[in-house]
Each structure stands twice: as C-alpha cells, then as structure tokens.
Design an enzyme around this catalytic site. Structure first.
Site, PDB file in Angstrom:
ATOM      1  N   ARG A   1       0.799  -1.232   0.000  1.00 43.73           N
ATOM      2  CA  ARG A   1       0.000   0.000   0.000  1.00 43.73           C
ATOM      3  C   ARG A   1       0.831   1.282   0.000  1.00 43.73           C
ATOM      4  O   ARG A   1       0.356   2.332   0.416  1.00 43.73           O
ATOM      5  CB  ARG A   1      -0.950   0.030   1.220  1.00 43.73           C
ATOM      6  CG  ARG A   1      -1.994  -1.080   1.220  1.00 43.73           C
ATOM      7  CD  ARG A   1      -2.989  -0.905   0.057  1.00 43.73           C
ATOM      8  NE  ARG A   1      -4.023  -1.910   0.102  1.00 43.73           N
ATOM      9  CZ  ARG A   1      -4.043  -3.024  -0.636  1.00 43.73           C
ATOM     10  NH1 ARG A   1      -3.065  -3.266  -1.483  1.00 43.73           N
ATOM     11  NH2 ARG A   1      -5.034  -3.872  -0.545  1.00 43.73           N
TER      12      ARG A   1
ATOM     13  N   SER B   1     -11.257  -0.109   1.787  1.00 46.89           N
ATOM     14  CA  SER B   1     -10.702  -0.486   3.090  1.00 46.89           C
ATOM     15  C   SER B   1     -10.170   0.746   3.813  1.00 46.89           C
ATOM     16  O   SER B   1      -9.466   1.565   3.221  1.00 46.89           O
ATOM     17  CB  SER B   1      -9.560  -1.491   2.911  1.00 46.89           C
ATOM     18  OG  SER B   1     -10.042  -2.672   2.331  1.00 46.89           O
TER      19      SER B   1
ATOM     20  N   GLU C   1      -5.317   3.252   5.540  1.00 43.09           N
ATOM     21  CA  GLU C   1      -5.150   3.000   4.112  1.00 43.09           C
ATOM     22  C   GLU C   1      -5.754   4.170   3.332  1.00 43.09           C
ATOM     23  O   GLU C   1      -5.270   4.535   2.267  1.00 43.09           O
ATOM     24  CB  GLU C   1      -5.833   1.685   3.713  1.00 43.09           C
ATOM     25  CG  GLU C   1      -5.608   1.312   2.274  1.00 43.09           C
ATOM     26  CD  GLU C   1      -5.929  -0.149   1.974  1.00 43.09           C
ATOM     27  OE1 GLU C   1      -6.453  -0.405   0.880  1.00 43.09           O
ATOM     28  OE2 GLU C   1      -5.646  -1.020   2.802  1.00 43.09           O
TER      29      GLU C   1
END
Length: 306
Positions: free
Chosen positions: A167, A216, A298
């Site tokens: 990420r 998310s 995130e």
C-alpha cells in the site's frame, strides 16, 4: 495566489471537493485544475510558482479531504487521461482510467489483469498505493509509468523508482503520474470474464458496495492484502482486530464502521470529514488498547481541519 499560468484546461478557484470524493466530504481547494492533456499539464507546472503546492487527485475513492479544504492547486485528470490500449500482453492505461475498465478491456483482449476488477478508483491511485486484491498487486504487473515532475518535465518511472511496498510507493512531492504500462498473462476472454463476475459477486456479498465508503479504511496488520485463498489466515486482518475490539458498527456523528464489514468507514448521510477521521482514530485507539496492534490508515487524509 491569483496569478496562475494560462491553460487550455479548466481552472476553478475555491472549488469545494466534497462532490469529487466517494465519501462526499471535504472543504474547498484553493484552485481545482483540470488539464486538457499531458502537454497542458506540463506547461502549467513548468510555469507555476514553485512555492505553490500541488495535489494530484484521482476519482477520490480512497480519500478524506478535511473540512477546511486544501491549500494547493488540486490537479484532477479527466477525459484527456483515460485512454486504454492493449498490445500483445501489455496494457497501457491513462491515470484517469478506472481500474474496473482496465480489467475489462484487458480481459476482452485476452490479457489477465482481473485483480483490478474489484478495486475502487482509477489507475493513478492504484499505482500510487500499489493496490492489490486476491494475492495480486500492481507491483506484480507493473512495467513502467510516465510522470510529469513539479518542474514540468516528462519522465519515465521504473518499479525501482517507485519502490513498491504494501500500500505504498515513493513518488517525489508534486510529481503527477499520467499513465502506466502493465503486463498480464494470456488468458481466454470468456474465462477471464467469468472470473471477474465471480469476484464481483463475492465482493457484493461481503462488502457494503451500496454505501458511501472509501474502500478499506486500514491496512491489514499482516502487511498483505486478502489472498482470497481457502487457507487465508484471518488473525491479522484489519476487520478481525476491529471486531475483537468491539468496534463493528461503531458510530460518530454521521460516520459508522460498517456492520457488514468492519474495515469499511461509511458516511451514513451528513457526516463531516471530522466525524469520519475521528471515528477512525477512535477505532485505532480501541484496537491498540485491546490487542496492542497499531492500525495504519489505508485511506489518505489531506487538507486542513474545518
């Protein structure tokens, strides 16, 4: 900050950003710039006072813009940046092309980039965040990207330049990715289409796809995304540690951790950015108190408080 360079695109002062993010929150940008094409963007950045901050924005699928807005020129790429072409097993996609469209167009040409089908947002964000699903990541298929530097120069970026991690990537401040090239395995178009249908069905059964979310909320503590495999371990999933801390369905103002999937932050209607970020921080605190695990956002949070 009135003297901005001439442009063929659109420049809008004091532009509220709430309608441009999936969570529908956010104050105004000092300026919103919608460049006509890469040349327009390069010329604009080259002529822009170097002291003026720029913030590239995709479709706002993974973003909380704080209620006070952003003190910068927000650059939002649109029609001039969404082309998708396939040559052999290589797929070139403009930064504004939706991940789902890239997956579908690739599949039609017999190229397997099916992992992109259920990832919300556009290619720019997918590259920036090394987006992944079902055990596949952008990094696994990335060939190169083209970017425009803050000084207006066009450069080619390799995987080494971006330093892909879970990420995360390294992109210098103010640089704007305009397109990326991916490599996929050969596949049968019908089989690939069927696989994507199954992925969508599974997603709709397990995620609040009808609600206002930004995908998310927190990275999985394990440091990898869901693999979708039968032996997939659940211990170190963000949703599991949030559940264990009793925060599934928790609310603050108009914000809620989805009862359907507790790692999805939802604007139930009328939430402010402060509600959403505040609830996320409360979840992080409760999870840390319960399990000693520190969740990392995130969703990107930018701008100033209201």
């Amino acid at each position: 900050m009135t003297d901005l360079p001439q442009t063929r695109g659109r420049l809008t002062p004091d532009r509220p950003l709430n309608d441009l993010t999936w969570l529908r929150v956010g104050g105004p940008a000092d300026w919103l710039f919608q460049p006509a094409d890469p040349e327009d963007l390069a010329q604009f950045l080259a002529a822009l006072d170097p002291s003026v901050a720029v913030f590239p924005m995709g479709v706002g699928s993974n973003l909380i813009v704080r209620d006070g807005g952003i003190r910068a020129v927000v650059i939002r790429m649109g029609r001039g940046f969404n082309a998708i072409t396939v040559e052999g097993t290589r797929v070139t996609a403009g930064v504004a092309a939706l991940d789902a469209h890239v997956a579908k167009k690739a599949a039609e040409a017999g190229v397997d980039l099916t992992f992109l089908r259920t990832i919300p947002g556009a290619i720019g964000g997918a590259v920036r965040m090394n987006a992944g699903c079902y055990g596949s990541y952008v990094a696994d298929h990335f060939v190169q990207a083209t970017a425009i530097t803050r000084a207006g120069e066009m450069v080619t970026l390799t995987a080494e330049d971006l330093n892909f991690r879970y990420r995360q990537t390294d992109l210098p401040e103010g640089w704007v990715i305009i397109e990326a090239v991916f490599e996929g395995a050969k596949g049968d178009p019908q089989e690939l289409a069927g696989r994507m249908e199954a992925q969508l069905k599974k997603r709709d059964e397990t995620q609040p796809t009808k609600d206002r979310t930004a995908g998310s909320t927190f990275r999985n503590p394990a440091g990898f995304s869901s693999t979708g495999q039968a032996d997939d371990s659940h211990e170190l999933k963000a949703w599991k540690v949030i559940d264990d801390a009793g925060m599934r369905g928790a609310t603050l103002g108009g914000a809620q951790m989805s009862p359907m999937h507790s790692n999805f932050l939802v604007n139930t209607g009328g939430a402010t950015a402060a509600d959403l970020e505040g609830l996320g921080e409360e979840v992080r605190k409760k999870v840390f108190q319960h399990s000693g695990i520190e969740l990392h956002w995130e969703i990107m949070r930018v701008g100033e408080p209201g």
